[in-house]
Design a protein around this motif. Structure first.
Motif, PDB file in Angstrom:
ATOM      1  N   ARG A  97       7.319   5.923 -26.659  1.00 30.98           N
ATOM      2  CA  ARG A  97       6.898   7.396 -26.478  1.00 30.98           C
ATOM      3  C   ARG A  97       5.341   7.107 -25.968  1.00 30.98           C
ATOM      4  NH1 ARG A  97       4.884   7.970 -32.422  1.00 30.98           N
ATOM      5  NH2 ARG A  97       3.988   9.985 -31.566  1.00 30.98           N
ATOM      6  N   LYS A  98       5.160   7.813 -24.597  1.00 34.50           N
ATOM      7  CA  LYS A  98       4.168   8.467 -23.995  1.00 34.50           C
ATOM      8  C   LYS A  98       3.257   8.837 -24.371  1.00 34.50           C
ATOM      9  CE  LYS A  98       7.490   6.751 -21.445  1.00 34.50           C
ATOM     10  NZ  LYS A  98       7.344   4.661 -21.376  1.00 34.50           N
ATOM     11  N   ILE A  99       1.962   8.540 -25.362  1.00 37.29           N
ATOM     12  CA  ILE A  99       0.787   9.015 -25.859  1.00 37.29           C
ATOM     13  C   ILE A  99      -0.682   9.012 -24.910  1.00 37.29           C
ATOM     14  CG2 ILE A  99      -0.305   9.420 -27.679  1.00 37.29           C
ATOM     15  CD1 ILE A  99       2.200   9.138 -28.235  1.00 37.29           C
ATOM     16  N   GLN A 100      -0.344  10.339 -24.456  1.00 36.95           N
ATOM     17  CA  GLN A 100      -1.700  10.980 -23.562  1.00 36.95           C
ATOM     18  C   GLN A 100      -3.295  11.358 -23.996  1.00 36.95           C
ATOM     19  OE1 GLN A 100      -1.855  13.735 -20.957  1.00 36.95           O
ATOM     20  NE2 GLN A 100      -1.601  12.700 -19.191  1.00 36.95           N
ATOM     21  N   VAL A 101      -4.014  10.929 -23.637  1.00 33.14           N
ATOM     22  CA  VAL A 101      -5.732  11.322 -24.175  1.00 33.14           C
ATOM     23  C   VAL A 101      -6.169  11.510 -23.090  1.00 33.14           C
ATOM     24  CG1 VAL A 101      -7.692  10.113 -25.335  1.00 33.14           C
ATOM     25  CG2 VAL A 101      -4.934   9.750 -26.263  1.00 33.14           C
ATOM     26  N   GLY A 102      -7.071  11.821 -23.123  1.00 35.91           N
ATOM     27  CA  GLY A 102      -7.547  12.707 -22.056  1.00 35.91           C
ATOM     28  C   GLY A 102      -9.463  12.803 -22.334  1.00 35.91           C
ATOM     29  N   CYS A 103     -10.162  13.348 -21.559  1.00 33.86           N
ATOM     30  CA  CYS A 103     -12.151  13.966 -21.323  1.00 33.86           C
ATOM     31  C   CYS A 103     -11.220  14.915 -21.308  1.00 33.86           C
ATOM     32  CB  CYS A 103     -12.666  12.921 -20.748  1.00 33.86           C
ATOM     33  SG  CYS A 103     -14.151  13.181 -20.822  1.00 33.86           S
ATOM     34  N   LEU A 104     -12.772  15.684 -22.076  1.00 33.62           N
ATOM     35  CA  LEU A 104     -12.348  17.699 -22.105  1.00 33.62           C
ATOM     36  C   LEU A 104     -14.245  17.335 -22.029  1.00 33.62           C
ATOM     37  CD1 LEU A 104     -10.519  18.787 -25.234  1.00 33.62           C
ATOM     38  CD2 LEU A 104     -10.394  19.040 -22.782  1.00 33.62           C
ATOM     39  N   GLY A 105     -14.672  18.452 -20.840  1.00 33.51           N
ATOM     40  CA  GLY A 105     -15.536  18.423 -20.138  1.00 33.51           C
ATOM     41  C   GLY A 105     -15.878  19.344 -20.496  1.00 33.51           C
ATOM     42  N   ASN A 106     -17.598  19.926 -20.737  1.00 31.34           N
ATOM     43  CA  ASN A 106     -18.326  21.309 -20.596  1.00 31.34           C
ATOM     44  C   ASN A 106     -18.456  21.506 -21.444  1.00 31.34           C
ATOM     45  OD1 ASN A 106     -20.140  21.304 -18.106  1.00 31.34           O
ATOM     46  ND2 ASN A 106     -18.950  23.169 -17.518  1.00 31.34           N
ATOM     47  N   GLY A 107     -18.153  21.382 -22.675  1.00 27.71           N
ATOM     48  CA  GLY A 107     -18.220  21.670 -24.527  1.00 27.71           C
ATOM     49  C   GLY A 107     -19.878  21.804 -24.707  1.00 27.71           C
ATOM     50  N   LEU A 115      12.096   7.843 -14.226  1.00 33.90           N
ATOM     51  CA  LEU A 115      11.713   8.171 -12.292  1.00 33.90           C
ATOM     52  C   LEU A 115       9.943   8.150 -12.891  1.00 33.90           C
ATOM     53  CD1 LEU A 115      12.773  11.495 -12.070  1.00 33.90           C
ATOM     54  CD2 LEU A 115      12.882   9.432 -10.141  1.00 33.90           C
ATOM     55  N   TRP A 116       9.025   7.694 -12.314  1.00 35.85           N
ATOM     56  CA  TRP A 116       7.260   8.129 -12.271  1.00 35.85           C
ATOM     57  C   TRP A 116       6.699   8.787 -11.768  1.00 35.85           C
ATOM     58  CZ3 TRP A 116       6.068   2.328 -13.527  1.00 35.85           C
ATOM     59  CH2 TRP A 116       6.012   1.426 -13.960  1.00 35.85           C
ATOM     60  N   VAL A 117       5.856   8.658 -12.975  1.00 37.41           N
ATOM     61  CA  VAL A 117       4.957  10.386 -12.715  1.00 37.41           C
ATOM     62  C   VAL A 117       3.357   9.270 -12.610  1.00 37.41           C
ATOM     63  CG1 VAL A 117       3.312  11.756 -13.624  1.00 37.41           C
ATOM     64  CG2 VAL A 117       5.958  11.433 -14.277  1.00 37.41           C
ATOM     65  N   LEU A 118       2.782   9.970 -10.773  1.00 39.79           N
ATOM     66  CA  LEU A 118       1.281   9.000 -10.553  1.00 39.79           C
ATOM     67  C   LEU A 118       0.556  10.682 -10.389  1.00 39.79           C
ATOM     68  CD1 LEU A 118       0.100   6.606  -9.246  1.00 39.79           C
ATOM     69  CD2 LEU A 118       0.879   7.715  -6.675  1.00 39.79           C
ATOM     70  N   SER A 119      -0.260  10.417 -11.130  1.00 35.06           N
ATOM     71  CA  SER A 119      -1.795  10.813 -11.239  1.00 35.06           C
ATOM     72  C   SER A 119      -3.105  10.981 -11.208  1.00 35.06           C
ATOM     73  CB  SER A 119      -1.820  11.628 -12.632  1.00 35.06           C
ATOM     74  OG  SER A 119      -1.863  10.645 -13.568  1.00 35.06           O
ATOM     75  N   GLY A 120      -4.072  11.473 -11.036  1.00 35.96           N
ATOM     76  CA  GLY A 120      -4.761  11.268 -10.607  1.00 35.96           C
ATOM     77  C   GLY A 120      -6.096  11.374 -12.131  1.00 35.96           C
ATOM     78  N   VAL A 121      -7.552  11.528 -11.754  1.00 35.44           N
ATOM     79  CA  VAL A 121      -8.033  12.404 -12.389  1.00 35.44           C
ATOM     80  C   VAL A 121      -8.281  13.814 -12.559  1.00 35.44           C
ATOM     81  CG1 VAL A 121     -10.018  12.835 -10.633  1.00 35.44           C
ATOM     82  CG2 VAL A 121     -10.291  12.035 -13.437  1.00 35.44           C
ATOM     83  N   LYS A 122      -8.065  14.313 -12.277  1.00 38.22           N
ATOM     84  CA  LYS A 122      -7.721  15.749 -12.234  1.00 38.22           C
ATOM     85  C   LYS A 122      -6.596  16.369 -12.737  1.00 38.22           C
ATOM     86  CE  LYS A 122      -9.709  17.288  -8.536  1.00 38.22           C
ATOM     87  NZ  LYS A 122     -10.692  18.217  -7.677  1.00 38.22           N
ATOM     88  N   ALA A 148      -3.601  23.479 -18.192  1.00 42.52           N
ATOM     89  CA  ALA A 148      -4.041  24.339 -17.008  1.00 42.52           C
ATOM     90  C   ALA A 148      -5.645  24.801 -16.822  1.00 42.52           C
ATOM     91  CB  ALA A 148      -3.738  26.085 -17.821  1.00 42.52           C
ATOM     92  N   PHE A 149      -5.988  23.722 -18.514  1.00 41.77           N
ATOM     93  CA  PHE A 149      -7.595  23.805 -18.187  1.00 41.77           C
ATOM     94  C   PHE A 149      -8.211  22.362 -17.260  1.00 41.77           C
ATOM     95  CE2 PHE A 149     -11.987  22.168 -20.721  1.00 41.77           C
ATOM     96  CZ  PHE A 149     -12.041  23.232 -20.377  1.00 41.77           C
ATOM     97  N   GLU A 150      -8.947  22.940 -15.990  1.00 38.95           N
ATOM     98  CA  GLU A 150      -9.160  22.205 -15.343  1.00 38.95           C
ATOM     99  C   GLU A 150     -10.459  21.159 -15.608  1.00 38.95           C
ATOM    100  OE1 GLU A 150     -11.968  26.483 -14.356  1.00 38.95           O
ATOM    101  OE2 GLU A 150      -9.622  25.518 -15.243  1.00 38.95           O
ATOM    102  N   ARG A 151     -10.944  20.416 -16.922  1.00 40.46           N
ATOM    103  CA  ARG A 151     -11.208  20.484 -17.101  1.00 40.46           C
ATOM    104  C   ARG A 151     -10.881  19.234 -17.887  1.00 40.46           C
ATOM    105  NH1 ARG A 151     -15.220  24.730 -16.747  1.00 40.46           N
ATOM    106  NH2 ARG A 151     -15.138  24.986 -19.395  1.00 40.46           N
ATOM    107  N   TYR A 152      -9.351  19.203 -18.221  1.00 42.21           N
ATOM    108  CA  TYR A 152      -8.607  18.279 -18.760  1.00 42.21           C
ATOM    109  C   TYR A 152      -8.735  17.028 -17.620  1.00 42.21           C
ATOM    110  CZ  TYR A 152      -5.907  15.821 -21.878  1.00 42.21           C
ATOM    111  OH  TYR A 152      -4.908  14.876 -22.086  1.00 42.21           O
ATOM    112  N   ASN A 153      -9.493  15.905 -18.008  1.00 42.90           N
ATOM    113  CA  ASN A 153      -9.451  14.829 -16.895  1.00 42.90           C
ATOM    114  C   ASN A 153      -9.544  14.044 -18.081  1.00 42.90           C
ATOM    115  OD1 ASN A 153     -11.879  14.999 -17.441  1.00 42.90           O
ATOM    116  ND2 ASN A 153     -12.849  16.604 -15.928  1.00 42.90           N
TER     117      ASN A 153
END
Length: 327
Positions: free
Chosen positions: A156-166, A107-114, A139-144
């Motif tokens: 393997r599927k390796i994800q890297v995100g951006c953390l805001g407001n630190g 199956l495919w997973v489609l996501s956006g910035v949030k 669960a952290f809403e600023r993981y985007n």
């Protein structure tokens, strides 16, 4: 290899650069753009290969919460095939194919910035969600703005995100890149859901290890471990049937990680966070609950239930040193 970017010379068009040495150097394709103007604000092209259609697929952000799919056989000529809305989302599409171990299907997973995502099928240039439920990975809403490296050895599927407001001391920035996490798609309780775990390669950063065994964790019985340092990778395996505690977890300095056994709920709290963050629906695997915490100055990653839930947060780092205890 190919690299995709938006053109500054031709607004809202998509261009290609080509590398012939494994990504060390790049040359812009002389006949750019490969996809011209579609509408104002288009950006963030995401590419994937579709075995179902035998074609390349591009997902492109258009405007508001609207995204478009395009297809190509050669990466140079593109045709729009469909459009889809992801409610509440914008920018940064990610489109990745997963194999579900419980069912054997892909199956495919489609996501956006949030990082809100749909799970679905893709065929004939059209993505069809398996349900109307939009889920959230973290669960952290600023993981985007997270993206997956999908061509890693071993699928393997390796994800890297951006953390805001630190807040990172006197550093002139308030956003950082997260620790990489490994994603997988599972079918549990009648629902498809992404799971996330810390990549094992994080152990290459260790400068020392400590092993602690508690025969019975109680609310009053924890002992503080005199471990000096600002960064820790904590791993705990808790036998739910053998503990009398209603909750258990770790405290590392200003951050507290707790699992509620009755509710199956994970929470991350502390004075350094703007609020308590939580995730529900976590069940034991073979009677055990795994908790994993990666903490550094200003960043904490928490994983529970063999990956059933994850919370990644930026926080106000009050100290360059913290001590660890079970709670």
């Amino acid at each position: 290899g190919e690299n995709w970017y938006g053109s500054r010379d031709k607004l809202y068009s998509q261009c290609m650069a080509i590398s012939e040495d494994g990504g060390y150097t790049w040359n812009r394709y002389p006949n750019n753009p490969v996809l011209g103007f579609v509408t104002t604000n288009t950006r963030d092209p995401q590419l994937a290969w579709s075995d179902e259609d035998g074609k390349w697929v591009m997902v492109l952000y258009l405007y508001d919460d609207l995204y478009a799919f395009f297809e190509s056989t050669d990466l140079f000529s593109w045709t729009e095939t469909s459009r889809i809305r992801i409610p509440g989302e914008y920018e940064c599409p990610d489109f990745v194919k997963y194999k579900v171990p419980e069912t054997g299907e892909s199956l495919w997973v489609l996501s956006g910035v949030k990082c809100n995502y749909y799970v679905g099928h893709f065929s004939g240039g059209v993505f069809t969600p398996v349900s109307n439920e939009l889920q959230r990975l973290d669960a952290f809403e600023r993981y985007n703005a997270a993206h997956v490296f999908a061509n890693v050895a071993g699928d393997r599927k390796i994800q890297v995100g951006c953390l805001g407001n630190g807040h990172f001391g006197k550093m002139p920035f308030n956003q950082v890149i997260s620790f990489p996490k490994e994603l997988s798609l599972h079918y549990k309780d009648g629902k498809y859901k992404l799971w996330a775990k810390a990549i094992p390669e994080i152990e290459n950063l260790y400068i020392g290890t400590n092993s602690i065994k508690e025969t019975n964790v109680t609310l009053e019985g924890s002992a503080e471990r005199k471990l000096d340092g600002c960064a820790f990778h904590l791993k705990g395996v808790f036998d739910v049937a053998q503990t009398t505690a209603g909750s258990f977890g770790f405290q590392a300095g200003e951050i507290k990680v707790t699992f509620d056994t009755a509710a199956g709920a994970l929470s991350v709290s502390g004075p350094a966070l703007d609020k308590t963050y939580g995730a529900n629906g976590i069940t034991p695997v073979d009677g055990l609950i795994e908790l994993e915490v990666i903490i550094d100055n200003g960043i904490v990653d928490v994983f529970a239930g063999s990956g059933q839930a994850s919370i990644t947060a930026a926080f106000d780092a009050a100290s360059a040193s913290r001590q660890v205890k079970t709670i």
